[in-house]
Scaffold this motif. Structure first.
Motif, PDB file in Angstrom:
ATOM      1  N   GLN A  55       0.050  11.788   1.362  1.00 31.68           N
ATOM      2  CA  GLN A  55      -0.999  12.490   2.092  1.00 31.68           C
ATOM      3  C   GLN A  55      -1.923  11.571   2.880  1.00 31.68           C
ATOM      4  OE1 GLN A  55      -3.076  15.085  -0.578  1.00 31.68           O
ATOM      5  NE2 GLN A  55      -1.313  16.432  -0.839  1.00 31.68           N
ATOM      6  N   PHE A  56      -2.210  10.410   2.351  1.00 29.83           N
ATOM      7  CA  PHE A  56      -3.198   9.552   2.982  1.00 29.83           C
ATOM      8  C   PHE A  56      -2.607   8.391   3.767  1.00 29.83           C
ATOM      9  CE2 PHE A  56      -5.379  11.418  -0.716  1.00 29.83           C
ATOM     10  CZ  PHE A  56      -6.349  12.115  -0.036  1.00 29.83           C
ATOM     11  N   GLU A  57      -1.390   7.990   3.418  1.00 30.16           N
ATOM     12  CA  GLU A  57      -0.803   6.832   4.086  1.00 30.16           C
ATOM     13  C   GLU A  57       0.451   7.184   4.884  1.00 30.16           C
ATOM     14  OE1 GLU A  57      -0.800   3.131   1.956  1.00 30.16           O
ATOM     15  OE2 GLU A  57      -2.079   3.976   0.391  1.00 30.16           O
ATOM     16  N   LYS A  58       0.813   8.446   4.920  1.00 32.70           N
ATOM     17  CA  LYS A  58       1.926   8.944   5.738  1.00 32.70           C
ATOM     18  C   LYS A  58       3.286   8.330   5.392  1.00 32.70           C
ATOM     19  CE  LYS A  58      -1.046  11.434   7.867  1.00 32.70           C
ATOM     20  NZ  LYS A  58      -1.411  12.653   7.212  1.00 32.70           N
ATOM     21  N   PHE A  59       3.499   8.043   4.112  1.00 32.71           N
ATOM     22  CA  PHE A  59       4.806   7.621   3.635  1.00 32.71           C
ATOM     23  C   PHE A  59       5.531   8.832   3.066  1.00 32.71           C
ATOM     24  CE2 PHE A  59       2.760   3.549   3.861  1.00 32.71           C
ATOM     25  CZ  PHE A  59       3.795   2.656   4.107  1.00 32.71           C
ATOM     26  N   GLU A  60       6.809   8.677   2.758  1.00 37.16           N
ATOM     27  CA  GLU A  60       7.582   9.777   2.194  1.00 37.16           C
ATOM     28  C   GLU A  60       7.231  10.008   0.729  1.00 37.16           C
ATOM     29  OE1 GLU A  60      11.679   8.858   2.909  1.00 37.16           O
ATOM     30  OE2 GLU A  60      11.416   8.943   5.084  1.00 37.16           O
ATOM     31  N   SER A  61       6.987   8.937  -0.021  1.00 35.52           N
ATOM     32  CA  SER A  61       6.693   9.058  -1.436  1.00 35.52           C
ATOM     33  C   SER A  61       6.091   7.749  -1.928  1.00 35.52           C
ATOM     34  CB  SER A  61       7.973   9.383  -2.225  1.00 35.52           C
ATOM     35  OG  SER A  61       7.654   9.666  -3.571  1.00 35.52           O
ATOM     36  N   GLY A  62       5.938   7.643  -3.236  1.00 37.54           N
ATOM     37  CA  GLY A  62       5.430   6.433  -3.854  1.00 37.54           C
ATOM     38  C   GLY A  62       5.663   6.473  -5.347  1.00 37.54           C
ATOM     39  N   HIS A  63       5.617   5.324  -5.973  1.00 40.47           N
ATOM     40  CA  HIS A  63       5.785   5.241  -7.422  1.00 40.47           C
ATOM     41  C   HIS A  63       5.141   3.962  -7.942  1.00 40.47           C
ATOM     42  CE1 HIS A  63       9.194   2.905  -5.909  1.00 40.47           C
ATOM     43  NE2 HIS A  63       9.086   2.214  -7.027  1.00 40.47           N
ATOM     44  N   CYS A  64       4.905   3.927  -9.250  1.00 39.74           N
ATOM     45  CA  CYS A  64       4.329   2.750  -9.893  1.00 39.74           C
ATOM     46  C   CYS A  64       5.442   1.753 -10.203  1.00 39.74           C
ATOM     47  CB  CYS A  64       3.641   3.142 -11.197  1.00 39.74           C
ATOM     48  SG  CYS A  64       2.302   4.319 -11.006  1.00 39.74           S
ATOM     49  N   GLU A  65       5.146   0.502  -9.959  1.00 43.68           N
ATOM     50  CA  GLU A  65       6.130  -0.554 -10.223  1.00 43.68           C
ATOM     51  C   GLU A  65       5.385  -1.843 -10.493  1.00 43.68           C
ATOM     52  OE1 GLU A  65       9.320  -2.662  -7.425  1.00 43.68           O
ATOM     53  OE2 GLU A  65       9.696  -0.515  -7.701  1.00 43.68           O
ATOM     54  N   PHE A  66       5.963  -2.682 -11.344  1.00 43.65           N
ATOM     55  CA  PHE A  66       5.328  -3.971 -11.618  1.00 43.65           C
ATOM     56  C   PHE A  66       5.341  -4.840 -10.372  1.00 43.65           C
ATOM     57  CE2 PHE A  66       5.964  -2.923 -16.099  1.00 43.65           C
ATOM     58  CZ  PHE A  66       4.744  -3.320 -16.608  1.00 43.65           C
ATOM     59  N   ASP A  67       4.168  -5.341 -10.020  1.00 41.74           N
ATOM     60  CA  ASP A  67       3.994  -6.275  -8.913  1.00 41.74           C
ATOM     61  C   ASP A  67       3.299  -7.482  -9.515  1.00 41.74           C
ATOM     62  OD1 ASP A  67       3.818  -7.431  -6.405  1.00 41.74           O
ATOM     63  OD2 ASP A  67       2.011  -6.332  -5.853  1.00 41.74           O
ATOM     64  N   GLY A  68       4.091  -8.417  -9.989  1.00 39.82           N
ATOM     65  CA  GLY A  68       3.532  -9.512 -10.766  1.00 39.82           C
ATOM     66  C   GLY A  68       3.321  -9.036 -12.192  1.00 39.82           C
ATOM     67  N   LEU A  70       0.859  -6.789 -13.103  1.00 39.40           N
ATOM     68  CA  LEU A  70       0.255  -5.458 -13.155  1.00 39.40           C
ATOM     69  C   LEU A  70       1.140  -4.421 -12.463  1.00 39.40           C
ATOM     70  CD1 LEU A  70      -3.400  -6.414 -12.205  1.00 39.40           C
ATOM     71  CD2 LEU A  70      -2.489  -5.992 -14.492  1.00 39.40           C
ATOM     72  N   ARG A  71       0.973  -3.167 -12.903  1.00 43.43           N
ATOM     73  CA  ARG A  71       1.679  -2.069 -12.233  1.00 43.43           C
ATOM     74  C   ARG A  71       0.862  -1.633 -11.025  1.00 43.43           C
ATOM     75  NH1 ARG A  71       5.548   1.157 -14.700  1.00 43.43           N
ATOM     76  NH2 ARG A  71       4.523   3.033 -14.004  1.00 43.43           N
ATOM     77  N   ARG A  72       1.488  -1.653  -9.859  1.00 44.26           N
ATOM     78  CA  ARG A  72       0.833  -1.290  -8.619  1.00 44.26           C
ATOM     79  C   ARG A  72       1.521  -0.066  -8.016  1.00 44.26           C
ATOM     80  NH1 ARG A  72      -3.866  -4.021  -8.827  1.00 44.26           N
ATOM     81  NH2 ARG A  72      -3.494  -6.205  -9.169  1.00 44.26           N
ATOM     82  N   CYS A  73       0.802   0.611  -7.159  1.00 43.30           N
ATOM     83  CA  CYS A  73       1.344   1.763  -6.439  1.00 43.30           C
ATOM     84  C   CYS A  73       2.084   1.248  -5.214  1.00 43.30           C
ATOM     85  CB  CYS A  73       0.211   2.704  -6.032  1.00 43.30           C
ATOM     86  SG  CYS A  73       0.749   4.123  -5.070  1.00 43.30           S
ATOM     87  N   LEU A  74       3.386   1.527  -5.147  1.00 45.55           N
ATOM     88  CA  LEU A  74       4.186   1.128  -4.005  1.00 45.55           C
ATOM     89  C   LEU A  74       4.623   2.377  -3.245  1.00 45.55           C
ATOM     90  CD1 LEU A  74       6.455  -1.647  -5.551  1.00 45.55           C
ATOM     91  CD2 LEU A  74       4.371  -1.909  -4.228  1.00 45.55           C
TER      92      LEU A  74
END
Length: 79
Positions: A55-68, A70-74
């Motif tokens: 809704q806010f970034e105009k991507f198709e979807s997103g999910h949580c994933e480890f980035d280093g 911490l878990r980040r929203c990708l």
């Protein structure tokens, strides 16, 4: 009997060529991932991440994933 084997072989060859062509045309797209700009903090919910990305970034979807560590929203979309 030989005619039916030829027809069957031809159909299999045509099916294989069609499958290879559709894969090359992009029906098997790769998925690109980008770290969300609007989501802050540690990501615990795939649903919230998907809503923010969609809704806010105009991507198709997103999910949580480890980035280093911490878990980040990708955010995700087809490349």
């Amino acid at each position: 009997m030989k005619l039916s084997n030829r027809v069957l072989s031809s159909l299999l060859l045509i099916s294989f060529i069609f499958l290879a062509a559709t894969t090359e045309m992009g029906l098997a797209d790769k998925i690109c991932k980008t770290r969300s700009d609007r989501f802050s903090g540690v990501c615990f919910s795939d649903n919230i991440c998907a809503i923010i990305c969609g809704q806010f970034e105009k991507f198709e979807s997103g999910h949580c994933e480890f980035d280093g560590a911490l878990r980040r929203c990708l955010c995700t979309k087809a490349c």
